[in-house]
Design a protein around this motif. Structure first.
Motif, PDB file in Angstrom:
ATOM      1  N   PHE A  43       0.819  -1.196   0.000  1.00 49.11           N
ATOM      2  CA  PHE A  43       0.000   0.000   0.000  1.00 49.11           C
ATOM      3  C   PHE A  43       0.856   1.251   0.000  1.00 49.11           C
ATOM      4  CE2 PHE A  43      -2.403  -3.317   2.198  1.00 49.11           C
ATOM      5  CZ  PHE A  43      -3.548  -3.331   1.407  1.00 49.11           C
ATOM      6  N   ASP A  44       0.268   2.330  -0.524  1.00 41.28           N
ATOM      7  CA  ASP A  44       0.947   3.609  -0.423  1.00 41.28           C
ATOM      8  C   ASP A  44       0.746   4.181   0.983  1.00 41.28           C
ATOM      9  OD1 ASP A  44      -1.640   4.641  -0.337  1.00 41.28           O
ATOM     10  OD2 ASP A  44      -1.610   5.319  -2.415  1.00 41.28           O
ATOM     11  N   ASP A  45       1.323   5.336   1.226  1.00 39.43           N
ATOM     12  CA  ASP A  45       1.258   5.924   2.569  1.00 39.43           C
ATOM     13  C   ASP A  45      -0.163   6.288   2.991  1.00 39.43           C
ATOM     14  OD1 ASP A  45       3.976   5.670   2.954  1.00 39.43           O
ATOM     15  OD2 ASP A  45       4.426   7.679   2.207  1.00 39.43           O
ATOM     16  N   GLY A  46      -1.051   6.477   2.021  1.00 39.70           N
ATOM     17  CA  GLY A  46      -2.407   6.870   2.346  1.00 39.70           C
ATOM     18  C   GLY A  46      -3.362   5.711   2.533  1.00 39.70           C
ATOM     19  N   ALA A  47      -2.862   4.491   2.547  1.00 39.99           N
ATOM     20  CA  ALA A  47      -3.729   3.313   2.672  1.00 39.99           C
ATOM     21  C   ALA A  47      -4.431   3.312   4.027  1.00 39.99           C
ATOM     22  CB  ALA A  47      -2.928   2.035   2.516  1.00 39.99           C
ATOM     23  N   THR A  48      -5.680   2.939   3.987  1.00 41.25           N
ATOM     24  CA  THR A  48      -6.457   2.887   5.224  1.00 41.25           C
ATOM     25  C   THR A  48      -6.297   1.525   5.897  1.00 41.25           C
ATOM     26  OG1 THR A  48      -8.426   2.027   4.118  1.00 41.25           O
ATOM     27  CG2 THR A  48      -8.180   4.431   4.231  1.00 41.25           C
ATOM     28  N   ASN A  49      -6.634   1.492   7.178  1.00 39.84           N
ATOM     29  CA  ASN A  49      -6.628   0.213   7.884  1.00 39.84           C
ATOM     30  C   ASN A  49      -7.625  -0.744   7.256  1.00 39.84           C
ATOM     31  OD1 ASN A  49      -4.677   1.122   9.599  1.00 39.84           O
ATOM     32  ND2 ASN A  49      -6.001   1.324  11.374  1.00 39.84           N
ATOM     33  N   LYS A  50      -8.717  -0.197   6.733  1.00 38.51           N
ATOM     34  CA  LYS A  50      -9.740  -1.020   6.091  1.00 38.51           C
ATOM     35  C   LYS A  50      -9.151  -1.785   4.903  1.00 38.51           C
ATOM     36  CE  LYS A  50     -13.744  -0.005   3.510  1.00 38.51           C
ATOM     37  NZ  LYS A  50     -14.845   0.887   3.201  1.00 38.51           N
ATOM     38  N   GLU A  51      -8.327  -1.127   4.107  1.00 40.66           N
ATOM     39  CA  GLU A  51      -7.684  -1.780   2.967  1.00 40.66           C
ATOM     40  C   GLU A  51      -6.738  -2.887   3.440  1.00 40.66           C
ATOM     41  OE1 GLU A  51      -7.407   1.761  -0.323  1.00 40.66           O
ATOM     42  OE2 GLU A  51      -6.153   1.926   1.467  1.00 40.66           O
ATOM     43  N   LYS A  52      -6.012  -2.596   4.506  1.00 36.75           N
ATOM     44  CA  LYS A  52      -5.090  -3.587   5.051  1.00 36.75           C
ATOM     45  C   LYS A  52      -5.853  -4.777   5.629  1.00 36.75           C
ATOM     46  CE  LYS A  52      -1.612  -0.099   6.105  1.00 36.75           C
ATOM     47  NZ  LYS A  52      -0.889   0.620   7.157  1.00 36.75           N
ATOM     48  N   VAL A  53      -6.951  -4.477   6.319  1.00 37.53           N
ATOM     49  CA  VAL A  53      -7.770  -5.537   6.910  1.00 37.53           C
ATOM     50  C   VAL A  53      -8.333  -6.440   5.822  1.00 37.53           C
ATOM     51  CG1 VAL A  53      -9.934  -5.974   8.140  1.00 37.53           C
ATOM     52  CG2 VAL A  53      -8.315  -4.297   9.027  1.00 37.53           C
ATOM     53  N   LYS A  54      -8.763  -5.853   4.729  1.00 33.69           N
ATOM     54  CA  LYS A  54      -9.302  -6.649   3.628  1.00 33.69           C
ATOM     55  C   LYS A  54      -8.266  -7.662   3.143  1.00 33.69           C
ATOM     56  CE  LYS A  54     -11.295  -6.336  -0.983  1.00 33.69           C
ATOM     57  NZ  LYS A  54     -11.689  -5.441  -2.078  1.00 33.69           N
ATOM     58  N   LEU A  55      -7.037  -7.214   2.936  1.00 30.19           N
ATOM     59  CA  LEU A  55      -5.972  -8.112   2.480  1.00 30.19           C
ATOM     60  C   LEU A  55      -5.685  -9.192   3.521  1.00 30.19           C
ATOM     61  CD1 LEU A  55      -3.662  -8.881   0.506  1.00 30.19           C
ATOM     62  CD2 LEU A  55      -2.232  -7.263   1.763  1.00 30.19           C
ATOM     63  N   LEU A  56      -5.529  -8.806   4.769  1.00 31.31           N
ATOM     64  CA  LEU A  56      -5.213  -9.773   5.816  1.00 31.31           C
ATOM     65  C   LEU A  56      -6.352 -10.759   6.034  1.00 31.31           C
ATOM     66  CD1 LEU A  56      -3.471  -7.351   8.299  1.00 31.31           C
ATOM     67  CD2 LEU A  56      -2.370  -9.169   6.988  1.00 31.31           C
ATOM     68  N   HIS A  57      -7.589 -10.283   5.932  1.00 30.63           N
ATOM     69  CA  HIS A  57      -8.750 -11.161   6.071  1.00 30.63           C
ATOM     70  C   HIS A  57      -8.733 -12.212   4.972  1.00 30.63           C
ATOM     71  CE1 HIS A  57     -12.957 -12.445   5.676  1.00 30.63           C
ATOM     72  NE2 HIS A  57     -12.981 -12.304   6.992  1.00 30.63           N
ATOM     73  N   GLN A  58      -8.433 -11.779   3.761  1.00 34.75           N
ATOM     74  CA  GLN A  58      -8.364 -12.712   2.631  1.00 34.75           C
ATOM     75  C   GLN A  58      -7.246 -13.739   2.828  1.00 34.75           C
ATOM     76  OE1 GLN A  58      -7.971  -9.820  -0.496  1.00 34.75           O
ATOM     77  NE2 GLN A  58     -10.171  -9.765  -0.876  1.00 34.75           N
TER      78      GLN A  58
END
Length: 77
Positions: A28-43
Motif C-alpha cells: 500500500f501507499d502511505d495513504g492506505a487505510t486500515n480497512k484496505e489492510k484488513v481486507k488483504l489480511l482477512h483474505q
C-alpha cells in the motif's frame, strides 16, 4: 515445554509478525487505510487479533473494519 524453547518460539513469532507487517506496508501507499489492510489480511485468513497486531491497532477497530467490509460486500464471512 521448557522456558528456553518457549522464548525461542516467541522470538520467531515476533520476527515473523514484523516481516508480515513490512510486507503488508509494501502493498500500500502511505495513504492506505486500515480497512484496505484488513481486507488483504482477512483474505489471507488472519484472525482479528492477528490483524490488529500487524496493522498496529485494536482488535475492536479490526472487527469494525471487517463488519464494514462485509456490509459493503467486499468480503464474505
Amino acid at each position: 515445554m521448557d522456558e528456553e524453547v518457549k522464548e525461542l518460539l516467541e522470538s520467531i513469532d515476533n520476527r515473523l509478525k514484523w516481516l508480515l507487517q513490512l510486507r503488508v506496508e509494501e502493498q500500500f501507499d502511505d495513504g492506505a487505510t486500515n480497512k484496505e489492510k484488513v481486507k488483504l489480511l482477512h483474505q489471507m485468513g488472519f484472525s482479528s487479533k492477528e490483524m490488529a497486531e500487524v496493522v498496529g491497532t485494536s482488535a475492536s477497530s479490526i472487527r469494525g473494519a471487517v463488519s464494514t467490509l462485509r456490509d459493503e460486500g467486499e468480503i464474505e464471512s
